[in-house]
Each structure stands twice: as C-alpha cells, then as structure tokens.
Motif scaffolding. Structure first.
Motif, PDB file in Angstrom:
ATOM      1  N   PRO A 179      41.434  71.898   9.482  1.00  0.00           N
ATOM      2  CA  PRO A 179      40.149  72.339   9.112  1.00  0.00           C
ATOM      3  C   PRO A 179      39.788  73.378   9.820  1.00  0.00           C
ATOM      4  O   PRO A 179      40.458  73.961  10.735  1.00  0.00           O
ATOM      5  CB  PRO A 179      39.343  71.151   9.264  1.00  0.00           C
ATOM      6  CG  PRO A 179      39.716  70.398  10.251  1.00  0.00           C
ATOM      7  CD  PRO A 179      41.308  70.647  10.271  1.00  0.00           C
ATOM      8  N   ALA A 180      38.710  74.196   9.535  1.00  0.00           N
ATOM      9  CA  ALA A 180      38.255  75.239  10.182  1.00  0.00           C
ATOM     10  C   ALA A 180      37.065  74.564  11.329  1.00  0.00           C
ATOM     11  O   ALA A 180      36.599  73.458  11.027  1.00  0.00           O
ATOM     12  CB  ALA A 180      37.457  76.287   9.246  1.00  0.00           C
ATOM     13  N   PRO A 181      36.813  75.242  12.144  1.00  0.00           N
ATOM     14  CA  PRO A 181      37.188  76.760  12.695  1.00  0.00           C
ATOM     15  C   PRO A 181      38.491  76.428  13.639  1.00  0.00           C
ATOM     16  O   PRO A 181      38.775  75.520  13.988  1.00  0.00           O
ATOM     17  CB  PRO A 181      36.045  77.331  13.188  1.00  0.00           C
ATOM     18  CG  PRO A 181      35.391  75.960  14.155  1.00  0.00           C
ATOM     19  CD  PRO A 181      35.627  74.810  12.934  1.00  0.00           C
ATOM     20  N   VAL A 182      38.878  77.695  14.278  1.00  0.00           N
ATOM     21  CA  VAL A 182      39.863  77.856  15.617  1.00  0.00           C
ATOM     22  C   VAL A 182      38.873  78.308  16.705  1.00  0.00           C
ATOM     23  O   VAL A 182      37.867  78.745  16.275  1.00  0.00           O
ATOM     24  CB  VAL A 182      40.926  78.821  15.213  1.00  0.00           C
ATOM     25  CG1 VAL A 182      41.834  78.014  14.180  1.00  0.00           C
ATOM     26  CG2 VAL A 182      40.484  80.146  14.670  1.00  0.00           C
ATOM     27  N   LYS A 183      39.607  78.224  17.685  1.00  0.00           N
ATOM     28  CA  LYS A 183      38.892  78.777  18.842  1.00  0.00           C
ATOM     29  C   LYS A 183      39.724  79.737  19.426  1.00  0.00           C
ATOM     30  O   LYS A 183      41.042  79.639  19.726  1.00  0.00           O
ATOM     31  CB  LYS A 183      38.387  77.419  19.996  1.00  0.00           C
ATOM     32  CG  LYS A 183      37.898  78.194  21.246  1.00  0.00           C
ATOM     33  CD  LYS A 183      37.745  76.989  22.280  1.00  0.00           C
ATOM     34  CE  LYS A 183      36.968  77.587  23.574  1.00  0.00           C
ATOM     35  NZ  LYS A 183      36.900  76.465  24.594  1.00  0.00           N
TER      36      LYS A 183
END
Length: 246
Positions: free
Chosen positions: A133-137
C-alpha cells in the motif's frame, strides 16, 4: 472487489473535447496510520490535504491561473478521512480481518530535472513506482550525511494496476565530487532500497579531427600518368615495328 490493507476510493471523470481528452481524479484513501485526499487532473496534483501540517496544499506552478477548492476544503478532507477509516473497520469485521496484500516497489530511479551545470541550482528526483500500500518513505543524504533542506515528496498517485507512484525531490547545487543518495522504505521491503547519484564533470565535446587530405585525386593522377606512359610506349613499339616491315 478485492479488499486490501488500504481502503481506497477513486472518482474519475473523463472530459472530452474536440481535440483533447482529460482525466479528472479524486482520491480518498486511508489506513490505520496514513490517509490521503487529493484532486488531480491529467496525472498532475491540483490540491491535496496535508494531515501532518493540518492544512491544504496547492502544488500548482505560478504561471497558471490559480484553482481554488474553497475555504472549507481541508475540513471536508478531514471528514472524508474519518469516514474512510470507519468503512475500513466495517470491512475488516465483515471479512474477519483479511490478510494484507503488500507489493514492494518495482522501480526506483534517481535523476536530475535539468542538465547538470556546476554551481547552478538544480533538482534531484527520486521516482518510486509499483508499490502497495501507499505511501513510501524517502530520505536523502549528501556525502553520507542526512539532508532534509529543500526536500519534498508528492502524495501517492494510483497506477492502472492498483499500485502507486510517488516522486520525491531535493533541491541542490551541483559541486564536483558530491555524492547524493535517496533511500526508499516500504512495508513490503526487508531492507531499504538505495539509489546513488554522483556529481561528475560534465562531458566536454571532443575536438573535431582535422580532415585528412583526400587520396583520390593523387591516385587518379598517378593512374593517368601510368596510362599515359603505357600509351606512349605502345605507340613507339608499333612505330618501330612498322619501320622494320618497310
């Protein structure tokens, strides 16, 4: 519809004119720890809610006519986020806490927005796609030191296959020998993905070689002399032979 860890609602409207096709998108998404409310047009963000800073954001370039969603846009986004999380809990109860689906980023690229010139302001771009899922860091380093000044990241944008794309940016001034990196972290990754960018000397155009003298005329001239001599020798031979026959 397959339920996933992130409950996502999409509202897309196609606006057709005589010579163009535009896509208007409205995203309301949530998980236990993150949320997103965004309006976009043709894969560009027009407005989104920043729930950490508790404000709405208009990431529009200054050269276009400003578009406003009204004074109560952020408050409406907060209400939508609350509703999204309520629906998420109801879905979990109905499906007995379905197992989460997680996809690691399928592509991470780092590149500059403009052609590199030393001491001229530029922007590094870290493009991350294919994750769920979102988000990425995304975090940045300069010469192995963490840097946050001049960094930004857009809200997750959905791809056609259900995954997401995010773009992080870092404003910088290229200096010879500097080394930058963007580090990507995601729930589906066992270790962060790191991409490196080295500031190198721009390539200088090669000095054009001086044209070499053509050998064509010399060859043809030489052949002409040889043919001429052979012709003269042949003529002399036939003259002598004719004299002997007299």
């Amino acid at each position: 519809m397959k339920m996933k860890e992130l409950l996502l609602f999409l509202s897309c409207v196609l606006c057709v004119s005589t010579d163009s096709l535009h896509t208007d998108i409205h995203i309301v998404g949530c998980s236990d720890f993150n949320g997103e409310v965004m309006f976009g047009l043709d894969r560009e963000e027009l407005w989104y809610a920043d729930f950490e800073k508790q404000m709405d954001v208009y990431p529009q370039p200054p050269f276009i006519d400003p578009i406003s969603f009204g004074d109560g846009a952020y408050e409406t986004a907060v209400s939508n986020l609350y509703t999204c999380r309520q629906l998420l809990q109801l879905s979990r109860q109905g499906m007995k806490d379905y197992p989460p689906l997680r996809d690691a980023p399928s592509g991470v690229m780092i590149y500059t927005r403009d052609e590199v010139e030393f001491t001229v302001k530029n922007t590094l771009i870290c493009h991350v796609t294919g994750f769920y899922p979102a988000p990425v860091k995304v975090s940045w380093t300069k010469n192995e030191q963490i840097t946050t000044e001049g960094s930004s990241i857009n809200t997750p944008y959905p791809n056609k296959d259900g995954t997401f794309t995010q773009i992080a940016r870092l404003k910088f001034i290229p200096q010879q020998g500097d080394i930058y990196s963007c580090t990507v972290e995601h729930l589906a990754l066992t270790k962060p993905l790191i991409k490196i960018y080295n500031v190198e000397t721009p390539e200088t155009p090669e000095t054009p070689e001086k044209p070499k003298p053509s050998v064509g005329p010399a060859v043809f001239c030489g052949l002409g002399v040889i043919i001429g001599l052979l012709s003269a020798a042949g003529g002399t031979f036939f003259i002598l032979k004719a004299n002997k026959c007299i």
